[in-house]
Enzyme design. Sequence first.
Site, mmCIF file in Angstrom:
data_model
loop_
_atom_site.group_PDB
_atom_site.id
_atom_site.type_symbol
_atom_site.label_atom_id
_atom_site.label_comp_id
_atom_site.label_asym_id
_atom_site.label_seq_id
_atom_site.Cartn_x
_atom_site.Cartn_y
_atom_site.Cartn_z
ATOM 1 N N GLU A 93 0.814 -1.219 0.000
ATOM 2 C CA GLU A 93 0.000 0.000 0.000
ATOM 3 C C GLU A 93 0.847 1.270 0.000
ATOM 4 O O GLU A 93 0.341 2.366 0.291
ATOM 5 C CB GLU A 93 -0.938 0.010 1.219
ATOM 6 C CG GLU A 93 -1.966 -1.092 1.235
ATOM 7 C CD GLU A 93 -3.067 -0.915 0.181
ATOM 8 O OE1 GLU A 93 -2.899 -0.067 -0.718
ATOM 9 O OE2 GLU A 93 -4.071 -1.636 0.264
ATOM 10 N N HIS A 149 -3.268 2.432 8.439
ATOM 11 C CA HIS A 149 -4.273 1.753 7.616
ATOM 12 C C HIS A 149 -4.581 0.405 8.256
ATOM 13 O O HIS A 149 -3.669 -0.356 8.574
ATOM 14 C CB HIS A 149 -3.729 1.546 6.199
ATOM 15 C CG HIS A 149 -4.517 0.578 5.382
ATOM 16 N ND1 HIS A 149 -5.881 0.703 5.182
ATOM 17 C CD2 HIS A 149 -4.141 -0.539 4.695
ATOM 18 C CE1 HIS A 149 -6.298 -0.294 4.414
ATOM 19 N NE2 HIS A 149 -5.265 -1.067 4.105
ATOM 20 N N HIS A 185 -7.649 -3.063 8.718
ATOM 21 C CA HIS A 185 -8.793 -3.817 8.214
ATOM 22 C C HIS A 185 -9.763 -4.074 9.360
ATOM 23 O O HIS A 185 -10.294 -5.173 9.511
ATOM 24 C CB HIS A 185 -8.334 -5.142 7.604
ATOM 25 C CG HIS A 185 -7.502 -4.994 6.367
ATOM 26 N ND1 HIS A 185 -6.954 -6.073 5.711
ATOM 27 C CD2 HIS A 185 -7.118 -3.895 5.664
ATOM 28 C CE1 HIS A 185 -6.262 -5.641 4.658
ATOM 29 N NE2 HIS A 185 -6.351 -4.336 4.616
ATOM 30 N N TYR A 195 -20.948 12.600 18.141
ATOM 31 C CA TYR A 195 -20.231 13.852 17.855
ATOM 32 C C TYR A 195 -18.728 13.676 17.638
ATOM 33 O O TYR A 195 -18.058 14.578 17.120
ATOM 34 C CB TYR A 195 -20.480 14.877 18.967
ATOM 35 C CG TYR A 195 -19.939 14.511 20.327
ATOM 36 C CD1 TYR A 195 -18.584 14.602 20.630
ATOM 37 C CD2 TYR A 195 -20.799 14.095 21.345
ATOM 38 C CE1 TYR A 195 -18.094 14.299 21.883
ATOM 39 C CE2 TYR A 195 -20.321 13.779 22.598
ATOM 40 C CZ TYR A 195 -18.970 13.885 22.868
ATOM 41 O OH TYR A 195 -18.478 13.570 24.115
ATOM 42 N N HIS A 252 -12.816 -2.895 2.304
ATOM 43 C CA HIS A 252 -11.373 -2.957 2.538
ATOM 44 C C HIS A 252 -10.990 -2.615 3.974
ATOM 45 O O HIS A 252 -10.443 -3.449 4.673
ATOM 46 C CB HIS A 252 -10.679 -2.018 1.542
ATOM 47 C CG HIS A 252 -9.185 -2.112 1.531
ATOM 48 N ND1 HIS A 252 -8.431 -1.736 0.443
ATOM 49 C CD2 HIS A 252 -8.289 -2.504 2.473
ATOM 50 C CE1 HIS A 252 -7.143 -1.912 0.702
ATOM 51 N NE2 HIS A 252 -7.047 -2.382 1.941
ATOM 52 N N TYR A 269 -9.574 21.595 23.155
ATOM 53 C CA TYR A 269 -9.689 20.473 24.087
ATOM 54 C C TYR A 269 -8.326 20.068 24.641
ATOM 55 O O TYR A 269 -7.316 20.144 23.950
ATOM 56 C CB TYR A 269 -10.320 19.276 23.376
ATOM 57 C CG TYR A 269 -10.490 18.058 24.245
ATOM 58 C CD1 TYR A 269 -11.499 17.979 25.199
ATOM 59 C CD2 TYR A 269 -9.621 16.985 24.125
ATOM 60 C CE1 TYR A 269 -11.658 16.852 25.985
ATOM 61 C CE2 TYR A 269 -9.771 15.854 24.916
ATOM 62 C CZ TYR A 269 -10.783 15.797 25.846
ATOM 63 O OH TYR A 269 -10.930 14.697 26.626
#
Length: 225
Positions: free
Chosen positions: A86, A104, A106, A125, A166, A221
């Site tokens: 990837e 990334h 799965h 939210y 994916h 925050y």
Amino acid sequence: MAEEPDGARRDEGELALAWDALVATARRTVTDGLVVGTSGNVSVRVGDTVLVTPSGVPYDELTPDDLVAVGLDGERRAGTLKPTSELPMHLAVYRATPARAVVHTHAVHATAVSTLVPELPLIHYMAAALGGPVRVAPYATYGTERLAGNVLGALEGRTGCLLQNHGTLTYGDSLAAAYDRTAQLEWLCRVWLTASSHPRLAPALLTRDQVREVEEKLRGYGQRG
């Protein structure tokens, strides 16, 4: 034998520290159930160098000697192992966004949601932590430039997206930030799937204005001086 310049030693030390943090993050994706085996991948940018997990190597087997580094053009800069398949997707994100780290996965619930809707409904939210409603990038074969392009489209104005049939991709200004967004995205998907499973009731959803209001609050925050 000539001594190595101090700058080169500092650069190597910085890459070594970044690699250790990358491996720890990759292992966490397995521990937290976001990937199975060698699925998913992690990268981090140090200057104009990108460190990335190698293809097909279990994360618990990675050592400092397994460091894999490429330039933003994909040319190898360090290591002998083959980068993740990837890599085009990771590099596309670095070239198009201010990302310093990309995760990334799965993840189960997120992958399930990616098969059902074109955009994750505003069930909570915390979608604001990803820049708003999370889009689903249209399906394309893994490791292709087409998938990379689809992901960039889904990421416009966002820090995370789903990949149809994916998984997920998130980015941040650090590995910790990118990972936190991945975990939040999987949680959001799980909440929506759980609420949607009731046979007679439909979940209440937030409006985009309500989520935008939270985006403003999140900018201040945490503990700030």
